[in-house]
Design a protein around this motif. Structure first.
Motif, PDB file in Angstrom:
ATOM      1  N   LEU A 147       0.930  -1.177  -0.034  1.00 16.67           N
ATOM      2  CA  LEU A 147      -0.126   0.022   0.043  1.00 16.67           C
ATOM      3  C   LEU A 147       0.940   1.246  -0.048  1.00 16.67           C
ATOM      4  O   LEU A 147       0.604   2.375  -0.733  1.00 16.67           O
ATOM      5  CB  LEU A 147      -0.826   0.164   1.166  1.00 16.67           C
ATOM      6  N   ILE A 148       2.004   1.292   0.669  1.00 16.19           N
ATOM      7  CA  ILE A 148       2.738   2.453   0.977  1.00 16.19           C
ATOM      8  C   ILE A 148       3.589   2.829  -0.378  1.00 16.19           C
ATOM      9  O   ILE A 148       3.606   3.847  -1.027  1.00 16.19           O
ATOM     10  CB  ILE A 148       3.921   2.262   1.983  1.00 16.19           C
ATOM     11  N   THR A 197      -3.589   5.580  -0.022  1.00 12.90           N
ATOM     12  CA  THR A 197      -2.763   4.181   0.156  1.00 12.90           C
ATOM     13  C   THR A 197      -1.446   4.081   1.170  1.00 12.90           C
ATOM     14  O   THR A 197      -1.209   3.331   2.018  1.00 12.90           O
ATOM     15  CB  THR A 197      -2.488   3.481  -1.305  1.00 12.90           C
ATOM     16  N   VAL A 198      -0.788   5.413   1.170  1.00  9.78           N
ATOM     17  CA  VAL A 198       0.309   5.397   2.216  1.00  9.78           C
ATOM     18  C   VAL A 198      -0.168   5.626   3.420  1.00  9.78           C
ATOM     19  O   VAL A 198       0.071   4.969   4.516  1.00  9.78           O
ATOM     20  CB  VAL A 198       1.357   6.745   1.770  1.00  9.78           C
ATOM     21  N   VAL A 253       0.504   2.657   6.483  1.00  7.11           N
ATOM     22  CA  VAL A 253       1.076   2.982   7.771  1.00  7.11           C
ATOM     23  C   VAL A 253       0.265   2.431   8.708  1.00  7.11           C
ATOM     24  O   VAL A 253       0.731   1.759   9.684  1.00  7.11           O
ATOM     25  CB  VAL A 253       1.403   4.426   7.880  1.00  7.11           C
ATOM     26  N   ALA A 254      -1.180   2.655   8.598  1.00  8.92           N
ATOM     27  CA  ALA A 254      -1.981   2.062   9.659  1.00  8.92           C
ATOM     28  C   ALA A 254      -2.034   0.436   9.891  1.00  8.92           C
ATOM     29  O   ALA A 254      -1.904  -0.035  10.755  1.00  8.92           O
ATOM     30  CB  ALA A 254      -3.385   2.644   9.283  1.00  8.92           C
ATOM     31  N   LEU A 268       3.421  -4.564  14.254  1.00  3.45           N
ATOM     32  CA  LEU A 268       4.358  -3.936  15.109  1.00  3.45           C
ATOM     33  C   LEU A 268       3.973  -4.115  16.506  1.00  3.45           C
ATOM     34  O   LEU A 268       4.716  -4.401  17.480  1.00  3.45           O
ATOM     35  CB  LEU A 268       4.715  -2.577  14.739  1.00  3.45           C
ATOM     36  N   ILE A 269       2.790  -3.842  16.753  1.00  2.00           N
ATOM     37  CA  ILE A 269       2.048  -3.858  18.158  1.00  2.00           C
ATOM     38  C   ILE A 269       1.862  -5.506  18.379  1.00  2.00           C
ATOM     39  O   ILE A 269       2.249  -5.879  19.484  1.00  2.00           O
ATOM     40  CB  ILE A 269       0.545  -3.358  18.151  1.00  2.00           C
ATOM     41  N   GLY A 270       1.541  -6.360  17.488  1.00  4.38           N
ATOM     42  CA  GLY A 270       1.471  -7.549  17.400  1.00  4.38           C
ATOM     43  C   GLY A 270       2.715  -8.479  18.088  1.00  4.38           C
ATOM     44  O   GLY A 270       2.879  -9.269  18.863  1.00  4.38           O
TER      45      GLY A 270
END
Length: 150
Positions: free
Chosen positions: A28-29, A36-37, A41-42, A48-50
């Motif tokens: 997407l980025i 899409t960027v 990022v979302a 990362l949290i996972g």
């Protein structure tokens, strides 16, 4: 042993999922539009949290297992004295009696990680997982010699 295998399989599935989701976020980025960027990022934030959560839980389990091994070597692991129902579940009244004893033991020796470890086991037997984790974290902190935040 079964619990370790289940944990490893679950962790492997989660890592695979994190890689899959992360690759979608990168795609997407790479698309390059503002929308899409932003979505990319979302999408990258979730893996990362996972990964952080999985890492912290793995560290917690390893530290708790080290304490259990040390306590076992000392002969201090709590003995299973709980009454069980015919289906194998722990009888609530039995868990409450053992819990009261462990709580009193911990109140008498609040700086002993061994007491906190046994209290964590009693909380778990009483099906109070959040307090079991807090008590085990306190045992880990006391064992490491770090100051305990009250």
């Amino acid at each position: 042993m079964r619990a370790k295998i289940t944990y490893l399989v679950t962790a492997a599935v989660l890592v695979f999922y994190f890689v899959l989701v992360g690759s979608r976020g990168v795609l997407l980025i790479q698309n390059g539009t503002l929308l899409t960027v932003t979505f990319g990022v979302a999408v990258l934030i979730l893996p990362l949290i996972g990964i952080w959560f999985l890492w912290k839980n793995t560290q917690f389990v390893q530290r708790a297992n080290r304490l259990a091994a040390e306590l076992d070597a000392e002969g201090g692991l709590p003995v299973d004295e709980l009454v069980r129902t015919p289906s194998g579940r722990i009888d609530r009244n039995s868990a409450d009696v053992v819990f009261a004893r462990r709580k009193e033991e911990t109140e008498d020796s609040p700086d002993d990680w061994r007491c906190w470890f046994r209290l964590a086991v009693a909380y778990q037997d009483a099906r109070d997982t959040p307090r079991a984790r807090k008590a085990m974290q306190r045992a880990i902190t006391l064992h490491a010699g770090r100051p305990v935040n009250v």
